[in-house]
Scaffold this motif. Structure first.
Motif, PDB file in Angstrom:
ATOM      1  N   ILE A 135       0.835  -1.200   0.000  1.00  0.00           N
ATOM      2  CA  ILE A 135       0.000   0.000   0.000  1.00  0.00           C
ATOM      3  C   ILE A 135       0.874   1.257   0.000  1.00  0.00           C
ATOM      4  CG2 ILE A 135      -1.704   1.306   1.333  1.00  0.00           C
ATOM      5  CD1 ILE A 135      -2.743  -1.484   2.297  1.00  0.00           C
ATOM      6  N   THR A 136       1.911   1.273   0.882  1.00  0.00           N
ATOM      7  CA  THR A 136       2.756   2.462   0.907  1.00  0.00           C
ATOM      8  C   THR A 136       3.552   2.595  -0.396  1.00  0.00           C
ATOM      9  OG1 THR A 136       4.759   1.528   1.863  1.00  0.00           O
ATOM     10  CG2 THR A 136       3.034   2.129   3.398  1.00  0.00           C
ATOM     11  N   ALA A 137       3.962   1.455  -0.995  1.00  0.00           N
ATOM     12  CA  ALA A 137       4.707   1.519  -2.244  1.00  0.00           C
ATOM     13  C   ALA A 137       3.808   2.040  -3.369  1.00  0.00           C
ATOM     14  CB  ALA A 137       5.266   0.142  -2.603  1.00  0.00           C
ATOM     15  N   LEU A 138       2.541   1.614  -3.351  1.00  0.00           N
ATOM     16  CA  LEU A 138       1.605   2.090  -4.367  1.00  0.00           C
ATOM     17  C   LEU A 138       1.359   3.583  -4.199  1.00  0.00           C
ATOM     18  CD1 LEU A 138      -0.994  -0.811  -4.632  1.00  0.00           C
ATOM     19  CD2 LEU A 138       0.537   0.030  -6.432  1.00  0.00           C
ATOM     20  N   PHE A 139       1.421   4.030  -2.973  1.00  0.00           N
ATOM     21  CA  PHE A 139       1.267   5.446  -2.684  1.00  0.00           C
ATOM     22  C   PHE A 139       2.398   6.232  -3.355  1.00  0.00           C
ATOM     23  CE2 PHE A 139       1.207   9.108   0.296  1.00  0.00           C
ATOM     24  CZ  PHE A 139      -0.125   9.451   0.115  1.00  0.00           C
ATOM     25  N   ALA A 140       3.623   5.707  -3.211  1.00  0.00           N
ATOM     26  CA  ALA A 140       4.770   6.349  -3.860  1.00  0.00           C
ATOM     27  C   ALA A 140       4.618   6.313  -5.381  1.00  0.00           C
ATOM     28  CB  ALA A 140       6.068   5.660  -3.445  1.00  0.00           C
ATOM     29  N   VAL A 141       4.086   5.191  -5.894  1.00  0.00           N
ATOM     30  CA  VAL A 141       3.854   5.072  -7.329  1.00  0.00           C
ATOM     31  C   VAL A 141       2.864   6.142  -7.794  1.00  0.00           C
ATOM     32  CG1 VAL A 141       2.736   3.621  -9.073  1.00  0.00           C
ATOM     33  CG2 VAL A 141       4.456   2.636  -7.548  1.00  0.00           C
ATOM     34  N   ALA A 142       1.815   6.336  -6.991  1.00  0.00           N
ATOM     35  CA  ALA A 142       0.805   7.334  -7.331  1.00  0.00           C
ATOM     36  C   ALA A 142       1.431   8.725  -7.398  1.00  0.00           C
ATOM     37  CB  ALA A 142      -0.325   7.303  -6.308  1.00  0.00           C
ATOM     38  N   VAL A 143       2.357   9.008  -6.453  1.00  0.00           N
ATOM     39  CA  VAL A 143       3.037  10.301  -6.472  1.00  0.00           C
ATOM     40  C   VAL A 143       3.876  10.430  -7.745  1.00  0.00           C
ATOM     41  CG1 VAL A 143       4.723  11.783  -5.317  1.00  0.00           C
ATOM     42  CG2 VAL A 143       3.067  10.497  -3.955  1.00  0.00           C
ATOM     43  N   SER A 144       4.621   9.363  -8.072  1.00  0.00           N
ATOM     44  CA  SER A 144       5.424   9.388  -9.294  1.00  0.00           C
ATOM     45  C   SER A 144       4.562   9.629 -10.528  1.00  0.00           C
ATOM     46  CB  SER A 144       6.164   8.060  -9.478  1.00  0.00           C
ATOM     47  OG  SER A 144       7.314   8.028  -8.679  1.00  0.00           O
ATOM     48  N   SER A 145       3.385   8.999 -10.518  1.00  0.00           N
ATOM     49  CA  SER A 145       2.559   9.069 -11.728  1.00  0.00           C
ATOM     50  C   SER A 145       2.012  10.475 -11.959  1.00  0.00           C
ATOM     51  CB  SER A 145       1.422   8.044 -11.664  1.00  0.00           C
ATOM     52  OG  SER A 145       0.397   8.509 -10.841  1.00  0.00           O
ATOM     53  N   MET A 146       2.075  11.320 -10.930  1.00  0.00           N
ATOM     54  CA  MET A 146       1.710  12.720 -11.126  1.00  0.00           C
ATOM     55  C   MET A 146       2.724  13.414 -12.040  1.00  0.00           C
ATOM     56  SD  MET A 146       0.756  13.561  -7.182  1.00  0.00           S
ATOM     57  CE  MET A 146       0.785  15.323  -7.409  1.00  0.00           C
ATOM     58  N   PHE A 147       3.886  12.795 -12.149  1.00  0.00           N
ATOM     59  CA  PHE A 147       4.940  13.414 -12.949  1.00  0.00           C
ATOM     60  C   PHE A 147       5.194  12.629 -14.244  1.00  0.00           C
ATOM     61  CE2 PHE A 147       5.668  14.576  -8.522  1.00  0.00           C
ATOM     62  CZ  PHE A 147       5.770  15.956  -8.619  1.00  0.00           C
ATOM     63  N   ASP A 205       4.422  13.149 -17.244  1.00  0.00           N
ATOM     64  CA  ASP A 205       4.860  13.986 -18.370  1.00  0.00           C
ATOM     65  C   ASP A 205       6.373  14.121 -18.439  1.00  0.00           C
ATOM     66  OD1 ASP A 205       2.445  14.408 -19.377  1.00  0.00           O
ATOM     67  OD2 ASP A 205       2.235  16.518 -18.741  1.00  0.00           O
ATOM     68  N   ILE A 206       6.917  14.614 -17.303  1.00  0.00           N
ATOM     69  CA  ILE A 206       8.359  14.880 -17.310  1.00  0.00           C
ATOM     70  C   ILE A 206       9.155  13.578 -17.416  1.00  0.00           C
ATOM     71  CG2 ILE A 206       8.672  14.914 -14.796  1.00  0.00           C
ATOM     72  CD1 ILE A 206      10.309  17.569 -16.789  1.00  0.00           C
ATOM     73  N   LEU A 207       8.619  12.503 -16.798  1.00  0.00           N
ATOM     74  CA  LEU A 207       9.283  11.201 -16.892  1.00  0.00           C
ATOM     75  C   LEU A 207       9.304  10.730 -18.343  1.00  0.00           C
ATOM     76  CD1 LEU A 207       7.861   9.379 -13.730  1.00  0.00           C
ATOM     77  CD2 LEU A 207      10.251   9.939 -14.141  1.00  0.00           C
ATOM     78  N   GLY A 208       8.223  11.013 -19.082  1.00  0.00           N
ATOM     79  CA  GLY A 208       8.160  10.638 -20.499  1.00  0.00           C
ATOM     80  C   GLY A 208       9.166  11.422 -21.311  1.00  0.00           C
ATOM     81  N   GLN A 209       9.386  12.685 -20.904  1.00  0.00           N
ATOM     82  CA  GLN A 209      10.325  13.532 -21.653  1.00  0.00           C
ATOM     83  C   GLN A 209      11.780  13.141 -21.411  1.00  0.00           C
ATOM     84  OE1 GLN A 209       9.649  17.739 -20.832  1.00  0.00           O
ATOM     85  NE2 GLN A 209       7.445  17.346 -20.804  1.00  0.00           N
ATOM     86  N   LEU A 254      15.512  10.978 -15.654  1.00  0.00           N
ATOM     87  CA  LEU A 254      14.815  11.210 -14.379  1.00  0.00           C
ATOM     88  C   LEU A 254      14.272   9.895 -13.828  1.00  0.00           C
ATOM     89  CD1 LEU A 254      12.840  14.514 -15.030  1.00  0.00           C
ATOM     90  CD2 LEU A 254      15.052  14.202 -13.929  1.00  0.00           C
ATOM     91  N   ALA A 255      13.781   9.053 -14.726  1.00  0.00           N
ATOM     92  CA  ALA A 255      13.263   7.751 -14.307  1.00  0.00           C
ATOM     93  C   ALA A 255      14.376   6.929 -13.669  1.00  0.00           C
ATOM     94  CB  ALA A 255      12.682   7.014 -15.491  1.00  0.00           C
ATOM     95  N   GLY A 273       9.365  17.197  -8.844  1.00  0.00           N
ATOM     96  CA  GLY A 273       8.751  18.527  -8.823  1.00  0.00           C
ATOM     97  C   GLY A 273       9.747  19.589  -9.277  1.00  0.00           C
ATOM     98  N   THR A 274      10.927  19.590  -8.666  1.00  0.00           N
ATOM     99  CA  THR A 274      11.950  20.564  -9.061  1.00  0.00           C
ATOM    100  C   THR A 274      12.350  20.352 -10.517  1.00  0.00           C
ATOM    101  OG1 THR A 274      12.793  20.125  -6.842  1.00  0.00           O
ATOM    102  CG2 THR A 274      14.020  21.689  -8.172  1.00  0.00           C
ATOM    103  N   ALA A 275      12.438  19.088 -10.912  1.00  0.00           N
ATOM    104  CA  ALA A 275      12.799  18.788 -12.302  1.00  0.00           C
ATOM    105  C   ALA A 275      11.765  19.372 -13.257  1.00  0.00           C
ATOM    106  CB  ALA A 275      12.919  17.277 -12.495  1.00  0.00           C
ATOM    107  N   THR A 276      10.490  19.228 -12.918  1.00  0.00           N
ATOM    108  CA  THR A 276       9.424  19.771 -13.773  1.00  0.00           C
ATOM    109  C   THR A 276       9.590  21.278 -13.929  1.00  0.00           C
ATOM    110  OG1 THR A 276       7.966  18.064 -12.892  1.00  0.00           O
ATOM    111  CG2 THR A 276       6.912  19.856 -14.098  1.00  0.00           C
ATOM    112  N   LEU A 277       9.870  21.957 -12.784  1.00  0.00           N
ATOM    113  CA  LEU A 277      10.020  23.408 -12.816  1.00  0.00           C
ATOM    114  C   LEU A 277      11.229  23.839 -13.619  1.00  0.00           C
ATOM    115  CD1 LEU A 277       9.167  24.446  -9.140  1.00  0.00           C
ATOM    116  CD2 LEU A 277       7.775  24.762 -11.210  1.00  0.00           C
ATOM    117  N   LEU A 278      12.348  23.142 -13.413  1.00  0.00           N
ATOM    118  CA  LEU A 278      13.598  23.634 -13.989  1.00  0.00           C
ATOM    119  C   LEU A 278      13.989  22.999 -15.318  1.00  0.00           C
ATOM    120  CD1 LEU A 278      15.831  23.913 -10.786  1.00  0.00           C
ATOM    121  CD2 LEU A 278      14.492  25.695 -11.931  1.00  0.00           C
ATOM    122  N   LEU A 279      13.565  21.734 -15.507  1.00  0.00           N
ATOM    123  CA  LEU A 279      14.027  21.026 -16.700  1.00  0.00           C
ATOM    124  C   LEU A 279      12.926  20.805 -17.736  1.00  0.00           C
ATOM    125  CD1 LEU A 279      16.111  18.243 -14.905  1.00  0.00           C
ATOM    126  CD2 LEU A 279      16.949  20.424 -15.774  1.00  0.00           C
ATOM    127  N   GLY A 280      11.641  20.950 -17.313  1.00  0.00           N
ATOM    128  CA  GLY A 280      10.516  20.682 -18.216  1.00  0.00           C
ATOM    129  C   GLY A 280      10.515  21.654 -19.386  1.00  0.00           C
TER     130      GLY A 280
END
Lengths: 453, 453
Positions: free
Chosen positions: B297-309, B311-315, B319-320, B445-452
């Protein structure tokens, strides 16, 4: 772990002392500290920030300094000793038990150590030097020399008269040791046998066969195991020729047992078991950074493995998102097995004779848990992402990794022990590296094969 | 943790027994087991696969069954008890200490329990029922009732004559308890005072003020702390009216101390401290899966947080690849603080009075370590990927997460304790969730701001 009223008391005392210390009411603090047992004083010192300790130490009745030093943990003690002058230390040393004093002296720098020894009177010095000649972690290093010895051919009545003449027995005396004229250990007679026997009985008839003498070289862990095994309260210590040197009492053993049990937990987090909770910031930072450095290397290793799959990660962002799941579950499962094995090894349950049985068992547990969580996670992913193939990939990786975790959890600690490396210290880093690498390979590798374009 | 020769002996014995068992040489196994102390027999049972235990149990001399049961850990004992007939159990019960017997009876199903009690003779039954009336984890639950009581107004000589008449003292008797005619506890007189005093001295003059009676309701943890604090060897137990009920000896306390210390380590891996290393596969799988489920459950929670990003992971696939680094270091640093705090709380070093001091300290340690590792990792990444911006992003995330880890490591266990939840059990899951979420947010988050783009 509910707060016990004992602990509340400690906290109450600590609050009082700190408040008074903060407002500079030194006389009042001194008064507060005056009637506390050494254990409580040690507790207060250990629970205070390192900079308050010097002031507190000065406010503690100097006659109690020796006892408090005995109770302190090693790191806190070292900090206090560093600030004491050698003459003062020699004074404090007079009231201490020989085993504890030897322990303290061992932690001192050579020059101070020699100065303390030379300022002691010759009888004390020779007793301490004898204790220092044994390794710290052996029976000789933890024993005390205050034993009462009797001859085998005297009667109970003679012993009783002798004891009355003596007036006081060494602390925690539950038995006397029977020796011959050359101090060779013959056997032990318990105090309770002396008081229940008829006055005319000869001592040699009362010898308790169950108590055997320990060699001074025996490692303290082994001493602790014997005490636990036979429910001893004290045991005699002899040299290689069988001459009586001293005795070990159960209160010394209690400390060893606590340290042993704490050692595994602290080591698994890369901490020293004597670590001082309230050490100065720089010292703590330094102590922690070693472990963080080791972990950075293993984490970079996992990163390097991931980077082998940069192509597929670039194609499918969902793989990047899910990439932490399989290694994380493997790490948890592996650490469970590892913890169980480390405890089992410490208690003597696990060794060559049953390592294979355990390996098969943990392999089966890992595989079975792998199936359960593989099915579950596959279902979650297949429904969430509407992608049956992706679900299968993660399921396969999960099954692989939990099985690998079971195998690694058993084999790594056994292997480390063979190399004489502490499994509690190194085990979990190595294990995590294995579960990370297997997890990433199984997940991204299978994904490359099945999902790549 | 080098292999001690004690442990080698255990393994040697185990090998011998298992080999003989495997070849069906039951008579020989019986002979091997005959002269072993109960502790060793318990060790062999605990180190054997669960299916061999039934056979081994039958081959152990039935007169020793009681003692062996006393030494076994709870889970293994339960497995053996389940297969014993109640009449047989009642027979075994006769030779057991009251405190151990009560512990055994508590684990039995109600119907068996009553059958065992009813087949005991009335005197034994009433003693056991008295012990059962106390909570398992209290002074009353661990005490023994075999004390020797004396009156304050008799002389040493009278006591000595009485002891000789008695002929034998209860095991581990180091003092006698002085009571009035209504059995109210007045004080303790140590055996060593009795033997060193003049025969005409009156007992009331020999009472040792340092020994205070424990209330039967006192939790066993607190009892253990008092024993450690005052280096007691035994202590009297009284009821609310101050009537003497029994005594606790240090060998009972040793077990509590070991269990306490082991408890934290086992709980941190989500294991029960009584867990049986050689339990059947299905049972172990079931026990482990609870913890794996929580972690999923906690790992899926972290996955959910990652999945918010996503876009940037795809770019940026890099980062992945680096996404695991910051959470992993945060987890390690946080667990170090957590382990230190859990131990400190168990030893009574940490509480309300110094929680704030500790928080500031760990915050500083986290921040300082954050700077060190941020600089290091930034340099590595900047050189490896020739990307200064990426290095800065990961450095910032590292600093954030190690600081958060320090704060979480102190606050989570203190908060859990307030809620009466065991910090050793729940602490590390919650902590890892915090360091995962903060780590991913800070990095991606920082990556999205600075590298996106």
């Amino acid at each position: 772990m509910p707060e016990t009223s004992e602990q509340e008391d400690n906290q109450q005392r600590l609050l009082q002392v700190n408040k008074a210390l903060g407002s500079g009411m030194f006389v009042y603090v001194r008064k507060l500290l005056q009637n506390m047992p050494a254990y409580d004083l040690a507790l207060i010192l250990q629970s205070s920030p390192s900079k308050s300790r010097t002031v507190l130490w000065q406010l503690i009745d100097h006659d109690h300094h020796g006892e408090v030093l005995e109770e302190l943990n090693e790191e806190v003690r070292k900090g206090i000793l560093k600030k004491m002058r050698p003459e003062k230390l020699a004074e404090v040393a007079e009231g201490m038990d020989v085993d504890d004093l030897a322990e303290v002296l061992r932690t001192l720098p050579d020059s101070v150590y020699r100065e303390v020894l030379s300022s002691m009177d010759s009888q004390d010095r020779s007793r301490v030097e004898a204790a220092l000649s044994f390794d710290e972690d052996t029976a000789g290093g933890i024993m005390n020399t205050d034993t009462i010895t009797i001859r085998p051919d005297v009667t109970v009545d003679v012993v009783l008269r002798y004891l009355r003449l003596k007036g006081e027995l060494p602390e925690a005396t539950d038995s006397f040791y029977v020796v011959d004229r050359k101090d060779h250990f013959i056997g032990a007679v318990s105090l309770s046998h002396i008081v229940t026997a008829k006055p005319e009985v000869v001592i040699s008839k009362l010898i308790n066969d169950e108590i055997t003498a320990l060699n001074a070289d025996m490692p303290e862990r082994e001493v602790a195991q014997l005490f636990e095994r036979y429910d001893w309260f004290s045991a005699p210590v002899v040299d290689d020729e069988g001459r009586l040197l001293g005795r070990i009492t159960i209160d010394d053993v209690v400390d060893i047992i606590r340290e042993e049990a704490e050692h595994s937990m602290m080591s698994m987090a890369g901490l020293d078991d004597e670590a001082d909770t309230f050490a100065p910031v720089f010292k703590s930072t330094q102590q922690r950074s070693v472990w963080l450095g080791v972990n950075l290397i293993t984490a970079l290793f996992a990163v390097a493995v991931s980077s082998m799959f940069e192509d597929i990660l670039g194609q499918l962002a969902i793989l990047a998102i899910l990439n932490t799941l399989v290694p994380s579950m493997g790490g948890v499962a592996g650490n469970q097995t590892l913890t169980l094995v480390i405890r089992g090894m410490a208690l003597g349950h696990i060794g060559e004779s049953n390592a294979r049985t355990l390996l098969y068992k943990e392999l089966a547990v890992g595989f079975l848990n792998g199936i359960i969580w593989a099915l579950l996670i596959a279902t979650v992913v297949a429904i969430w992402k509407q992608d049956f193939m992706l679900g299968s990939v993660i399921a396969f990786a999960m099954l692989m990794n939990l099985t690998a975790a079971g195998i690694a959890g058993v084999t790594i600690p056994l292997f480390l022990k063979k190399l004489d490396i502490d499994p509690a210290l190194a085990g979990s880093v190595i294990l995590t590296t294995v579960t990370d690498v297997v997890g990433i390979f199984a997940f991204l590798g299978t994904a490359t094969l099945l999902l790549g374009t």
